[in-house]
Write a protein that holds these residues in place. Structure first.
Motif, mmCIF file in Angstrom:
data_model
loop_
_atom_site.group_PDB
_atom_site.id
_atom_site.type_symbol
_atom_site.label_atom_id
_atom_site.label_comp_id
_atom_site.label_asym_id
_atom_site.label_seq_id
_atom_site.Cartn_x
_atom_site.Cartn_y
_atom_site.Cartn_z
ATOM 1 N N THR A 190 20.029 -18.424 61.755
ATOM 2 C CA THR A 190 20.109 -19.018 63.091
ATOM 3 C C THR A 190 20.594 -17.962 64.080
ATOM 4 O O THR A 190 21.193 -16.960 63.694
ATOM 5 C CB THR A 190 21.075 -20.214 63.128
ATOM 6 O OG1 THR A 190 22.379 -19.774 62.715
ATOM 7 C CG2 THR A 190 20.605 -21.333 62.205
ATOM 8 N N ASP A 191 20.338 -18.215 65.352
ATOM 9 C CA ASP A 191 20.758 -17.306 66.423
ATOM 10 C C ASP A 191 21.884 -17.963 67.208
ATOM 11 O O ASP A 191 21.747 -19.097 67.683
ATOM 12 C CB ASP A 191 19.564 -17.015 67.344
ATOM 13 C CG ASP A 191 19.855 -15.920 68.360
ATOM 14 O OD1 ASP A 191 21.045 -15.625 68.601
ATOM 15 O OD2 ASP A 191 18.893 -15.359 68.909
ATOM 16 N N GLY A 192 23.002 -17.243 67.337
ATOM 17 C CA GLY A 192 24.127 -17.786 68.083
ATOM 18 C C GLY A 192 23.777 -18.176 69.503
ATOM 19 O O GLY A 192 24.435 -19.040 70.101
ATOM 20 N N ALA A 193 22.739 -17.548 70.049
ATOM 21 C CA ALA A 193 22.320 -17.880 71.417
ATOM 22 C C ALA A 193 21.878 -19.337 71.536
ATOM 23 O O ALA A 193 21.934 -19.922 72.624
ATOM 24 C CB ALA A 193 21.185 -16.958 71.853
ATOM 25 N N ASP A 194 21.452 -19.922 70.423
ATOM 26 C CA ASP A 194 21.023 -21.323 70.449
ATOM 27 C C ASP A 194 22.204 -22.286 70.593
ATOM 28 O O ASP A 194 21.995 -23.484 70.813
ATOM 29 C CB ASP A 194 20.255 -21.657 69.161
ATOM 30 C CG ASP A 194 18.965 -20.864 69.021
ATOM 31 O OD1 ASP A 194 18.430 -20.436 70.049
ATOM 32 O OD2 ASP A 194 18.514 -20.669 67.874
ATOM 33 N N PHE A 195 23.433 -21.755 70.446
ATOM 34 C CA PHE A 195 24.618 -22.622 70.472
ATOM 35 C C PHE A 195 25.521 -22.328 71.668
ATOM 36 O O PHE A 195 26.667 -22.757 71.696
ATOM 37 C CB PHE A 195 25.396 -22.449 69.167
ATOM 38 C CG PHE A 195 24.584 -22.797 67.948
ATOM 39 C CD1 PHE A 195 24.474 -24.110 67.528
ATOM 40 C CD2 PHE A 195 23.904 -21.811 67.259
ATOM 41 C CE1 PHE A 195 23.716 -24.431 66.411
ATOM 42 C CE2 PHE A 195 23.140 -22.115 66.143
ATOM 43 C CZ PHE A 195 23.050 -23.430 65.715
ATOM 44 N N VAL A 196 24.990 -21.599 72.644
ATOM 45 C CA VAL A 196 25.778 -21.236 73.814
ATOM 46 C C VAL A 196 26.250 -22.480 74.573
ATOM 47 O O VAL A 196 27.424 -22.583 74.949
ATOM 48 C CB VAL A 196 24.978 -20.301 74.742
ATOM 49 C CG1 VAL A 196 25.632 -20.223 76.122
ATOM 50 C CG2 VAL A 196 24.879 -18.912 74.130
ATOM 51 N N ASN A 197 25.363 -23.426 74.787
ATOM 52 C CA ASN A 197 25.753 -24.623 75.547
ATOM 53 C C ASN A 197 26.816 -25.425 74.799
ATOM 54 O O ASN A 197 27.712 -26.015 75.422
ATOM 55 C CB ASN A 197 24.522 -25.491 75.833
ATOM 56 C CG ASN A 197 23.616 -24.869 76.876
ATOM 57 O OD1 ASN A 197 24.076 -24.083 77.716
ATOM 58 N ND2 ASN A 197 22.334 -25.194 76.830
#
Length: 489
Positions: free
Chosen positions: A53-60
Motif C-alpha cells: 500500500t502507499d501511505g499517500a492513500d491514507f493522508v486524509n
C-alpha cells in the motif's frame, strides 16, 4: 503515542537538506508517525510508499486524526502543508533522530548483522556488557528489552522512528549501551540511518531474503552499508573470517577489524572444545590472552557465536574476567537451541533455524551429542524465497535419521504446494513422514522418539503463532510438547 519533546519543523528538518515550503518553519510538532492509525493532534505524517500500500492513500485519514503536516515523495492534494522529498525513508530517519534528540550519540551502539546467529550474539554481547557494569538494551527478532521492560516486535530491526524512540526510552531507563540486530532490509530501507554505531559485528552470509534482494551480491552489498558507515566514522568491526563474505569485509581497506572464527588466522578462535547436550567447555585464544570458558548453551556454532561476543567485549575495553563472567552467566534466548526437559528419556530441542545453512549448523551440532536417532520436524514459510525449499530437505536428510515435514507459516500460499516443493529435495530412499498439521507432526515425533534420540523442531523458535492467509493463529510448540508429555499422548 504523543511525546513531550515538541520541536518546530525548522528544528526537525535542519540536517535533512530538504527545502521547506513557505510558512511551515515555526509549526510546533508533537510527534512523528508513518501509520495513519496512530496519528494524534500536532504530529507529522510521513506518507511512505509500501510494498503493498502507499501511505499517500491514507493522508486524509491522518489529517482527520490531527496531523499538522504531511511529508510525501510526490504531490498529494491535502488540507495541510505538504513537504515533498525523496528518499522519504531517509528523511524519516533523520527527523526521528532529531525529534528524540539524537539518542545514539549518548550511547554505545553495537549492531549485529548477517544471515544467522544475530539474536544469540546480541544476547551474549548484552550479558558481557552488563557483567562489566554497562546496563544494555537489546532489540531484535525475539523482542525489545529495556531494563526489566519488554516490547514485542514485528520486524528484526524496527522502523527508524521506533528505533529512535526505543533508544531514547533506553537512556531514560539508565541504559548507556544498546545492541541490536541489523537486517539487510533495515540497511536498504534506512531504518538504521542516523544511528551512530560504535561497533559492528558480521556473523555470516548465506542464501536468504532472495525474494527481496536480486542475488547474493545485492544481499552482500546491503550488509556492507553498515561497514561502510563504520569505516567512515573510524569505528571498529568484528568479522567472522570463517565465512567467505566475512573475508571480503575483513579486507575492506581502512576498516578497523578484529577477526574471529578460523582457528589458523582469526585473532579470536577456539583452541580446544568439548561439546555436551548441556553446553560446551572451551579453551579460547584472544589477543588479551587465553580464556577458559564453560558455556551453558549446546552446539559448536554457539561456541563460535561466543567468539564474536568475546571480540566485541575486548573492543569495548572489557576485561577477560568480566567477559568470562558474562558468558558463563548468559541465559540463552527463547527458541535458540532451546532444550526442553520434562524428564523424558530423549532430548527435545526447539530452534529458529529456517535456512539450509542454519539447519546445517543446528543438526550437525545435535548429531555430535545424539547417541540414538536424530528426528527433525521442519517446514518452510510461504510468500518467501522459494529457492531454499528443496535445499532445506536435502540438508535435513544429510543429518537426520527421520524427518517429519510439516507447515511453518504458509501465509497466502497453498500449504500442500509448499510441502510438495520441499519434499522434492529429499533423496531417494530417505525416510520421512508428511503431516500438514504442525501440532500433529510434533506429537508424531514425540511418539516415535526412543531413549537416546534427539527430536529437533526447527523453523519457528520463539514464535507463538502460525500465519495462514493473513491471519495469525496462536500456536505454542512448548505447550504442545508439555501437554503431550504430561498426558502421555
Amino acid at each position: 503515542m504523543t511525546d513531550t519533546r515538541y520541536q518546530t519543523v525548522a528544528q526537525l528538518f535542519s540536517d535533512t537538506g530538504v527545502l521547506l515550503p513557505y510558512g511551515v518553519d515555526d509549526i510546533i510538532i508533537t510527534g512523528v508517525e508513518y501509520d495513519s492509525r496512530q496519528i494524534e493532534p500536532g504530529m507529522i505524517f510521513f506518507a511512505i510508499p509500501g510494498f503493498k500500500t502507499d501511505g499517500a492513500d491514507f493522508v486524509n485519514h491522518a489529517i482527520a486524526g490531527g496531523a499538522s503536516l504531511v511529508v510525501a515523495e510526490h504531490y498529494v492534494d491535502c488540507a495541510r502543508p505538504l513537504i515533498e522529498c525523496a528518499p522519504i525513508r531517509r528523511v524519516l530517519a533523520e527527523v526521528s533522530s532529531a525529534f528524540y534528540n539524537h539518542p545514539s550519540s549518548e550511547m554505545t551502539i553495537i549492531g549485529v548483522t548477517g544471515t544467522n546467529a544475530k539474536t544469540t550474539i546480541c544476547s551474549m554481547v548484552k550479558s558481557v556488557m552488563e557483567s562489566a557494569g554497562h546496563k544494555t538494551a537489546q532489540f531484535g527478532t525475539v523482542g525489545n528489552y529495556i531494563g526489566e521492560s519488554f516490547e514485542a516486535t514485528l520486524n528484526t530491526t524496527p522502523e527508524s522512528k521506533e528505533l529512535q524512540r526505543l533508544l531514547r526510552k533506553s537512556l531514560e531507563a539508565g541504559c548507556r549501551a544498546a545492541v541490536f540486530e541489523v537486517s539487510s532490509h533495515a540497511l536498504v530501507l534506512y531504518r538504521v540511518h542516523a544511528i551512530e554505531f560504535d561497533l559492528g559485528i558480521f556473523t555470516n552470509l548465506t542464501g536468504e531474503h532472495l525474494d527481496f534482494h536480486k542475488d547474493m551480491d545485492d544481499y552482500f552489498n546491503a550488509k556492507m552499508k553498515l561497514f561502510e558507515y563504520l569505516r567512515g566514522a573510524g569505528k571498529p568491526a568484528i568479522i567472522n573470517i570463517s565465512d567467505p563474505f566475512g573475508q571480503r569485509i575483513a579486507n575492506y581497506q581502512g576498516l578497523d577489524v578484529m577477526t574471529y572464527g578460523d582457528p589458523k588466522t582469526a585473532e579470536v578462535h577456539i583452541i580446544d572444545a568439548t561439546f555436551t547436550p548441556s553446553g560446551s567447555l572451551l579453551e579460547i585464544h584472544t589477543p588479551a590472552g587465553k580464556l577458559e570458558l564453560r558455556l551453558g548453551m549446546p552446539g559448536r556454532f554457539n561456541a563460535e557465536n561466543a567468539l564474536a561476543a568475546i571480540a566485541a567485549g575486548l573492543k569495548c575495553d572489557i576485561s577477560l574476567n568480566a567477559i568470562k563472567d558474562g558468558l558463563e552467566s548468559f541465559q540463552p534466548p527463547a527458541g535458540r537451541m532451546q532444550i526442553l526437559d520434562y524428564g523424558q528419556p530423549y532430548q527435545i530441542i526447539i530452534d529458529y533455524a529456517h535456512t539450509p545453512d542454519a539447519l546445517t549448523r543446528l543438526l550437525a551440532s545435535c548429531k555430535e551429542f545424539t547417541s540414538g536417532k536424530l528426528i527433525t520436524v521442519f517446514g518452510c514459510g510461504g510468500d518467501r524465497d522459494k529457492t531454499k525449499r528443496a535445499p532445506m530437505a536435502q540438508t535435513v536428510a544429510s543429518f537426520s535419521d527421520l524427518a517429519i515435514l510439516t507447515t511453518d507459516n504458509p501465509r497466502t500460499e497453498d500449504p500442500e504446494e509448499i510441502l510438495n516443493q520441499v519434499q522434492s529435495g529429499f533423496p531417494m530412499g530417505f525416510e520421512y513422514l508428511r503431516e500438514s498439521s504442525r501440532e500433529k507432526a510434533i506429537r508424531m515425533a514425540l511418539q516415535i522418539a526412543k531413549p537416546g534420540d534427539t527430536v529437533v523442531i526447527a523453523g519457528k523458535g520463539h514464535e507463538k503463532y502460525q500465519i495462514f492467509g493473513t491471519t495469525r493463529t496462536y500456536f505454542s510448540e512448548e505447550e504442545v510438547i508439555k501437554n503431550f508429555l504430561e498426558s502421555g499422548r
